[in-house]
Design a protein around this motif. Sequence first.
Motif, PDB file in Angstrom:
ATOM      1  N   ASP A  20      -0.058  -4.595  -5.910  1.00 15.87           N
ATOM      2  CA  ASP A  20      -0.477  -3.357  -5.689  1.00 15.87           C
ATOM      3  C   ASP A  20      -2.017  -3.081  -4.824  1.00 15.87           C
ATOM      4  O   ASP A  20      -2.861  -3.374  -5.779  1.00 15.87           O
ATOM      5  CB  ASP A  20      -0.319  -2.185  -6.697  1.00 15.87           C
ATOM      6  CG  ASP A  20      -0.034  -0.865  -6.165  1.00 15.87           C
ATOM      7  OD1 ASP A  20      -0.884  -0.698  -5.103  1.00 15.87           O
ATOM      8  OD2 ASP A  20       0.299  -0.146  -7.015  1.00 15.87           O
ATOM      9  N   LEU A  21      -2.026  -2.993  -3.778  1.00 20.94           N
ATOM     10  CA  LEU A  21      -3.492  -3.198  -3.141  1.00 20.94           C
ATOM     11  C   LEU A  21      -4.129  -1.864  -3.358  1.00 20.94           C
ATOM     12  O   LEU A  21      -5.495  -1.497  -3.131  1.00 20.94           O
ATOM     13  CB  LEU A  21      -3.365  -3.426  -1.663  1.00 20.94           C
ATOM     14  CG  LEU A  21      -2.812  -4.648  -1.200  1.00 20.94           C
ATOM     15  CD1 LEU A  21      -2.781  -4.907   0.209  1.00 20.94           C
ATOM     16  CD2 LEU A  21      -3.497  -5.945  -1.970  1.00 20.94           C
ATOM     17  N   ASP A  22      -3.555  -0.700  -3.754  1.00 20.98           N
ATOM     18  CA  ASP A  22      -4.093   0.523  -4.065  1.00 20.98           C
ATOM     19  C   ASP A  22      -4.801   0.525  -5.244  1.00 20.98           C
ATOM     20  O   ASP A  22      -5.742   1.188  -5.556  1.00 20.98           O
ATOM     21  CB  ASP A  22      -3.257   1.698  -4.100  1.00 20.98           C
ATOM     22  CG  ASP A  22      -2.254   2.239  -2.879  1.00 20.98           C
ATOM     23  OD1 ASP A  22      -3.086   2.106  -1.880  1.00 20.98           O
ATOM     24  OD2 ASP A  22      -1.266   2.523  -2.956  1.00 20.98           O
ATOM     25  N   VAL A  66      -8.179  -0.982  -0.924  1.00 23.88           N
ATOM     26  CA  VAL A  66      -7.250  -1.543  -0.156  1.00 23.88           C
ATOM     27  C   VAL A  66      -7.778  -2.781   0.649  1.00 23.88           C
ATOM     28  O   VAL A  66      -7.460  -3.908   0.516  1.00 23.88           O
ATOM     29  CB  VAL A  66      -6.424  -0.663   0.725  1.00 23.88           C
ATOM     30  CG1 VAL A  66      -5.686  -1.886   1.562  1.00 23.88           C
ATOM     31  CG2 VAL A  66      -5.487   0.183  -0.059  1.00 23.88           C
ATOM     32  N   ILE A  79       2.454  -1.395   4.320  1.00 21.90           N
ATOM     33  CA  ILE A  79       1.774  -0.456   4.136  1.00 21.90           C
ATOM     34  C   ILE A  79       2.418   0.874   4.715  1.00 21.90           C
ATOM     35  O   ILE A  79       2.986   0.792   5.733  1.00 21.90           O
ATOM     36  CB  ILE A  79       0.208  -0.442   4.658  1.00 21.90           C
ATOM     37  CG1 ILE A  79      -0.656   0.817   4.631  1.00 21.90           C
ATOM     38  CG2 ILE A  79       0.320  -1.009   6.280  1.00 21.90           C
ATOM     39  CD1 ILE A  79      -1.892   0.620   5.180  1.00 21.90           C
ATOM     40  N   VAL A 102       0.932  -1.109  -0.042  1.00 22.74           N
ATOM     41  CA  VAL A 102      -0.050  -0.112   0.108  1.00 22.74           C
ATOM     42  C   VAL A 102       0.727   1.342  -0.035  1.00 22.74           C
ATOM     43  O   VAL A 102       1.776   1.398   0.750  1.00 22.74           O
ATOM     44  CB  VAL A 102      -0.978   0.120   1.299  1.00 22.74           C
ATOM     45  CG1 VAL A 102      -1.757   1.277   1.233  1.00 22.74           C
ATOM     46  CG2 VAL A 102      -1.700  -1.492   1.262  1.00 22.74           C
ATOM     47  N   GLY A 103       0.697   2.264  -1.038  1.00 19.21           N
ATOM     48  CA  GLY A 103       1.773   3.425  -1.189  1.00 19.21           C
ATOM     49  C   GLY A 103       2.831   2.896  -1.632  1.00 19.21           C
ATOM     50  O   GLY A 103       2.853   1.919  -2.505  1.00 19.21           O
ATOM     51  N   LYS A 117       2.266   8.821   2.373  1.00 19.80           N
ATOM     52  CA  LYS A 117       0.947   8.314   2.028  1.00 19.80           C
ATOM     53  C   LYS A 117      -0.110   9.408   3.074  1.00 19.80           C
ATOM     54  O   LYS A 117      -0.220  10.391   2.439  1.00 19.80           O
ATOM     55  CB  LYS A 117       0.894   6.961   2.673  1.00 19.80           C
ATOM     56  CG  LYS A 117      -0.455   6.100   2.158  1.00 19.80           C
ATOM     57  CD  LYS A 117      -0.671   5.876   0.882  1.00 19.80           C
ATOM     58  CE  LYS A 117      -2.099   5.136   0.433  1.00 19.80           C
ATOM     59  NZ  LYS A 117      -2.105   4.987  -0.920  1.00 19.80           N
ATOM     60  N   ASN A 147      -9.685  -5.311  -1.435  1.00 22.09           N
ATOM     61  CA  ASN A 147      -8.756  -6.279  -2.082  1.00 22.09           C
ATOM     62  C   ASN A 147      -8.396  -7.400  -0.922  1.00 22.09           C
ATOM     63  O   ASN A 147      -8.325  -8.641  -1.266  1.00 22.09           O
ATOM     64  CB  ASN A 147      -7.605  -5.673  -2.487  1.00 22.09           C
ATOM     65  CG  ASN A 147      -7.755  -5.019  -3.865  1.00 22.09           C
ATOM     66  OD1 ASN A 147      -8.334  -5.150  -4.721  1.00 22.09           O
ATOM     67  ND2 ASN A 147      -7.183  -3.738  -4.041  1.00 22.09           N
ATOM     68  N   LEU A 166      -7.988   3.780  -0.232  1.00 20.26           N
ATOM     69  CA  LEU A 166      -8.119   2.976   1.053  1.00 20.26           C
ATOM     70  C   LEU A 166      -9.215   1.955   1.198  1.00 20.26           C
ATOM     71  O   LEU A 166      -8.936   1.029   1.594  1.00 20.26           O
ATOM     72  CB  LEU A 166      -8.236   4.189   2.131  1.00 20.26           C
ATOM     73  CG  LEU A 166      -6.657   4.767   2.222  1.00 20.26           C
ATOM     74  CD1 LEU A 166      -6.685   5.621   3.468  1.00 20.26           C
ATOM     75  CD2 LEU A 166      -5.529   3.839   2.529  1.00 20.26           C
ATOM     76  N   ILE A 211       1.708  -7.902   4.233  1.00 25.68           N
ATOM     77  CA  ILE A 211       1.185  -6.900   3.647  1.00 25.68           C
ATOM     78  C   ILE A 211       2.410  -5.646   4.113  1.00 25.68           C
ATOM     79  O   ILE A 211       2.624  -5.733   5.448  1.00 25.68           O
ATOM     80  CB  ILE A 211      -0.253  -6.386   4.273  1.00 25.68           C
ATOM     81  CG1 ILE A 211      -1.229  -7.233   3.705  1.00 25.68           C
ATOM     82  CG2 ILE A 211      -0.347  -4.670   3.891  1.00 25.68           C
ATOM     83  CD1 ILE A 211      -2.739  -6.919   3.906  1.00 25.68           C
ATOM     84  N   ALA A 257      -3.986   5.907   6.298  1.00 27.02           N
ATOM     85  CA  ALA A 257      -3.367   4.761   5.993  1.00 27.02           C
ATOM     86  C   ALA A 257      -2.935   4.141   7.340  1.00 27.02           C
ATOM     87  O   ALA A 257      -2.799   2.812   7.408  1.00 27.02           O
ATOM     88  CB  ALA A 257      -2.142   4.981   4.826  1.00 27.02           C
TER      89      ALA A 257
END
Length: 252
Positions: free
Chosen positions: A32-34, A60, A74, A12-13, A80, A63, A57, A72, A84
Amino acid sequence: MSMRKKKKIGIVGVPPLAVLEEILSPESEIIDLDEPQVRASLDLTAPHLPRVYCAILRTVVLNVLHLDLDAIYIDVGPGKCDCALHVATILRDMLDIPVTATRNLDSAGFGTPVCRTRMALTDKLLAITASVRSTAPHRPLPPCRPTAGFWGVPPRDFSILALFPDTTHVYGWSRCMENKTPADLELEAHVNPEVPTVFFAQSFCAKTALARHLAARHPRALYVDCDVSAGSSVRAKIEAFLELSGVRGGDR
């Protein structure tokens, strides 16, 4: 002989380079969870996040609800947002996998050749977001003379990017992403006052304040924000702004 299952690592980010070097390997798949990875309603995130959180978010969390991840990473630092940081706390309580908070304060710039070259804006943002999962130097690309600017974060709805010409330069946090310095506020605030620029922010994102502030100071600016998807009103505003600025847009 059975093949070893790859370790699925969500990010994330923009992870710090040291973290990327640690997790990148042939045995790992970086996700990429974004970015939207599953086709499902964001309403499914309501039990975990308020609806006033930005769509990125919420994506995110969506996902995470559907992907079988092993770990993960983040970014919760200035590269970010504070939200987050709270999402990291929520994910730790939701999941039985390691959720590692990072703070990307990297300052060694990789350059921004994609942001400044002639290329469809959709392809530019896809290339920039893909570069987050790599530590390799950027390949050189020739810069073009900008006729339009896109300032902001990569939108959840990439369809609005098709409205811009191939000679659009990318500014804001997206440029910081390519440079691999997501906390570089000076670079994020850099704009070209001679270029008609759309200042974009995802609704409910803290960057809406900076987007509006910079747009108010820019002589040829349009500020827009949208939540999950860009509706007809947002698209019409961008189209009208580009046309009135004498800019030939992209695919309509």
